[in-house]
Design an enzyme around this catalytic site. Structure first.
Site, PDB file in Angstrom:
ATOM      1  N   ASP A  78      31.757  22.888 -15.229  1.00 16.90           N
ATOM      2  CA  ASP A  78      33.068  22.798 -14.576  1.00 16.90           C
ATOM      3  C   ASP A  78      33.495  21.327 -14.410  1.00 16.90           C
ATOM      4  O   ASP A  78      32.654  20.462 -14.129  1.00 16.90           O
ATOM      5  CB  ASP A  78      32.915  23.472 -13.196  1.00 16.90           C
ATOM      6  CG  ASP A  78      34.226  23.640 -12.459  1.00 16.90           C
ATOM      7  OD1 ASP A  78      35.278  23.763 -13.115  1.00 16.90           O
ATOM      8  OD2 ASP A  78      34.191  23.673 -11.204  1.00 16.90           O
ATOM      9  N   ASP A 104      38.197  17.921 -17.882  1.00 15.16           N
ATOM     10  CA  ASP A 104      39.287  17.751 -16.921  1.00 15.16           C
ATOM     11  C   ASP A 104      39.965  16.395 -17.121  1.00 15.16           C
ATOM     12  O   ASP A 104      39.502  15.372 -16.629  1.00 15.16           O
ATOM     13  CB  ASP A 104      38.752  17.869 -15.492  1.00 15.16           C
ATOM     14  CG  ASP A 104      39.872  17.729 -14.461  1.00 15.16           C
ATOM     15  OD1 ASP A 104      41.035  17.461 -14.863  1.00 15.16           O
ATOM     16  OD2 ASP A 104      39.588  17.881 -13.260  1.00 15.16           O
ATOM     17  N   GLU A 131      42.743  21.341 -18.635  1.00 18.76           N
ATOM     18  CA  GLU A 131      43.619  21.456 -17.453  1.00 18.76           C
ATOM     19  C   GLU A 131      44.857  20.596 -17.627  1.00 18.76           C
ATOM     20  O   GLU A 131      44.793  19.447 -18.056  1.00 18.76           O
ATOM     21  CB  GLU A 131      42.864  21.016 -16.190  1.00 18.76           C
ATOM     22  CG  GLU A 131      43.760  21.075 -14.937  1.00 18.76           C
ATOM     23  CD  GLU A 131      42.991  20.856 -13.631  1.00 18.76           C
ATOM     24  OE1 GLU A 131      41.822  21.268 -13.541  1.00 18.76           O
ATOM     25  OE2 GLU A 131      43.582  20.272 -12.711  1.00 18.76           O
ATOM     26  N   HIS A 170      41.642  22.700  -4.299  1.00 17.93           N
ATOM     27  CA  HIS A 170      40.198  22.806  -4.033  1.00 17.93           C
ATOM     28  C   HIS A 170      39.937  22.635  -2.543  1.00 17.93           C
ATOM     29  O   HIS A 170      40.678  21.947  -1.854  1.00 17.93           O
ATOM     30  CB  HIS A 170      39.440  21.707  -4.785  1.00 17.93           C
ATOM     31  CG  HIS A 170      39.500  21.838  -6.270  1.00 17.93           C
ATOM     32  ND1 HIS A 170      40.223  20.980  -7.059  1.00 17.93           N
ATOM     33  CD2 HIS A 170      38.923  22.729  -7.116  1.00 17.93           C
ATOM     34  CE1 HIS A 170      40.074  21.328  -8.332  1.00 17.93           C
ATOM     35  NE2 HIS A 170      39.302  22.392  -8.402  1.00 17.93           N
ATOM     36  N   GLY A 171      38.858  23.227  -2.059  1.00 15.86           N
ATOM     37  CA  GLY A 171      38.462  23.048  -0.659  1.00 15.86           C
ATOM     38  C   GLY A 171      39.191  24.013   0.254  1.00 15.86           C
ATOM     39  O   GLY A 171      39.768  25.003  -0.202  1.00 15.86           O
ATOM     40  N   HIS A 212      41.996  27.476 -10.335  1.00 12.18           N
ATOM     41  CA  HIS A 212      40.982  26.769  -9.535  1.00 12.18           C
ATOM     42  C   HIS A 212      41.337  26.938  -8.058  1.00 12.18           C
ATOM     43  O   HIS A 212      42.429  27.381  -7.715  1.00 12.18           O
ATOM     44  CB  HIS A 212      40.972  25.276  -9.905  1.00 12.18           C
ATOM     45  CG  HIS A 212      40.277  25.003 -11.199  1.00 12.18           C
ATOM     46  ND1 HIS A 212      39.165  24.213 -11.297  1.00 12.18           N
ATOM     47  CD2 HIS A 212      40.525  25.433 -12.457  1.00 12.18           C
ATOM     48  CE1 HIS A 212      38.767  24.158 -12.548  1.00 12.18           C
ATOM     49  NE2 HIS A 212      39.581  24.888 -13.287  1.00 12.18           N
ATOM     50  N   ASN A 215      38.105  30.308 -10.084  1.00 12.38           N
ATOM     51  CA  ASN A 215      36.980  29.486  -9.614  1.00 12.38           C
ATOM     52  C   ASN A 215      36.807  29.588  -8.108  1.00 12.38           C
ATOM     53  O   ASN A 215      37.774  29.448  -7.350  1.00 12.38           O
ATOM     54  CB  ASN A 215      37.242  28.015  -9.954  1.00 12.38           C
ATOM     55  CG  ASN A 215      37.083  27.721 -11.424  1.00 12.38           C
ATOM     56  OD1 ASN A 215      36.976  28.623 -12.245  1.00 12.38           O
ATOM     57  ND2 ASN A 215      37.066  26.452 -11.763  1.00 12.38           N
ATOM     58  N   VAL A 216      35.557  29.780  -7.712  1.00  7.02           N
ATOM     59  CA  VAL A 216      35.251  29.908  -6.279  1.00  7.02           C
ATOM     60  C   VAL A 216      34.027  29.038  -5.973  1.00  7.02           C
ATOM     61  O   VAL A 216      32.968  29.224  -6.572  1.00  7.02           O
ATOM     62  CB  VAL A 216      34.936  31.383  -5.928  1.00  7.02           C
ATOM     63  CG1 VAL A 216      34.542  31.519  -4.464  1.00  7.02           C
ATOM     64  CG2 VAL A 216      36.123  32.287  -6.259  1.00  7.02           C
ATOM     65  N   THR A 269      33.930  26.589  -2.486  1.00  6.40           N
ATOM     66  CA  THR A 269      33.831  26.272  -1.051  1.00  6.40           C
ATOM     67  C   THR A 269      33.424  27.478  -0.195  1.00  6.40           C
ATOM     68  O   THR A 269      32.596  27.350   0.709  1.00  6.40           O
ATOM     69  CB  THR A 269      35.185  25.728  -0.547  1.00  6.40           C
ATOM     70  OG1 THR A 269      35.523  24.606  -1.370  1.00  6.40           O
ATOM     71  CG2 THR A 269      35.122  25.297   0.891  1.00  6.40           C
TER      72      THR A 269
HETATM   73  P1  13P Z   1      37.226  26.116  -4.136  1.00 10.96           P
HETATM   74  O1  13P Z   1      36.126  25.198  -3.700  1.00 10.96           O
HETATM   75  O2  13P Z   1      38.481  25.875  -3.397  1.00 10.96           O
HETATM   76  O3  13P Z   1      36.813  27.530  -4.126  1.00 10.96           O
HETATM   77  O4  13P Z   1      37.564  25.726  -5.646  1.00 10.96           O
HETATM   78  C1  13P Z   1      36.565  25.859  -6.600  1.00 10.96           C
HETATM   79  C2  13P Z   1      36.979  25.306  -7.904  1.00 10.96           C
HETATM   80  O5  13P Z   1      38.129  25.348  -8.271  1.00 10.96           O
HETATM   81  C3  13P Z   1      35.926  24.751  -8.757  1.00 10.96           C
HETATM   82  O6  13P Z   1      36.420  24.188  -9.905  1.00 10.96           O
END
Ligand code: 13P
Length: 278
Positions: free
Chosen positions: A82, A104, A134, A178-179, A206, A228-229, A231
């Protein structure tokens, strides 16, 4: 079954119109937990780790473990690198046996992003591996150290990027981050639909942690295939360990990490409707 190319998993999802979770892992327990749930739910799975996370989890250690776990799984599992930033690490992942890599270049000007992504497409073809690129900028950042401002992907850029790079999957920015989301996540589903109309490859979302089930479902209806998961898995592990681990038994901790990762994977696979597909 077992270790497969990510493209195969995304093609299956496209045919039956569901989403596949790409779950970030940081250690053996998370790998075990994710695979356990995928096997129980009979769901395809993407296991991934990002380049910025290789400090705590060195690629030469976690990479072979992810690949071996995938090979032994009774459901199809793709192993994905990733947010690849350097050709060197992407190549290392491919050598280890990752069946998919992301480059990326989203912070680069589009022409440079296209040029760099094309190099990775060429490299990955030697390994028969899938490539994700991306375009646009997803908010936040993978390691939470910088707060990148969201730049919604333009329809023209998405079309040009997909056509010129030849990537197999395209990550786009439609308000996702993200996060932990600062407010209520507001996805530009209208833009997603427009991008899906002019591209013919699976789209990637993402920043899956914190998005509502109804929005996941709508996004899947409009062409999102990989979600994508990260956090929410990490946070669920912290919570489960804090709430349930007595001071003096390490192996209770070990079990709680597996259980928390498995639980979060289950919740998301159910939302993405990837269960009972195998
Ligand atoms: P999250 O941490 O928000 O779930 O995002 C994960 C991600 O997009 C990894 O590339």
């Amino acid at each position: 079954m077992a270790l497969v190319k990510m493209k195969e998993i995304l093609t299956m999802a496209e045919k039956e119109n569901y989403g596949v979770g790409a779950f970030s892992v940081a250690n053996m327990e998370m790998v075990i937990g994710a695979i356990q749930t995928a096997e129980e739910l009979r769901s395809p799975l993407i296991l991934q780790i990002a380049e910025v996370r290789l400090g705590p989890s060195p690629l030469h250690l976690i990479g072979p473990m992810m690949v071996e776990a995938a090979k032994r799984a009774s459901v199809p599992v793709a192993v994905h690198f990733d947010h690849g930033e350097t050709e060197e690490k992407i190549k290392e992942a491919l050598e280890i046996g990752f069946t998919s890599v992301m480059f990326d270049g989203s912070l680069l000007p589009i022409e440079q992003n296209i040029a760099e992504t094309k190099k990775i497409v060429e490299l990955a073809s030697k390994y028969d591996a899938t490539v994700e690129g991306e375009i646009g900028r997803v908010g936040g950042s993978e390691d939470g150290l910088v707060d990148i401002e969201i730049a919604i992907t333009s329809v023209e850029n998405a079309k040009q990027f997909a056509e010129e790079t030849g990537v197999d999957a395209l990550a786009i920015a439609i308000g996702n981050a993200h996060g932990v989301y600062k407010g209520k996540p507001e996805l530009r589903l209208d833009r997603l639909k427009e991008i899906d109309d002019v591209t013919d490859i699976p789209l990637v979302l993402h920043g899956g942690s914190g998005i509502y089930q109804k929005d996941f479902r709508k996004a899947i209806q409009s062409g999102i295939r990989k979600i994508n998961v990260a956090t929410s898995t990490f946070n669920n592990v912290i919570k489960n360990v804090n709430d349930n681990v007595p001071f003096d038994n390490y192996f209770i901790y070990h079990d709680k990490v597996i259980q928390a990762a498995a639980e979060n994977v289950r919740v998301h696979m159910e939302m993405f409707q990837s269960a009972n597909r195998i």
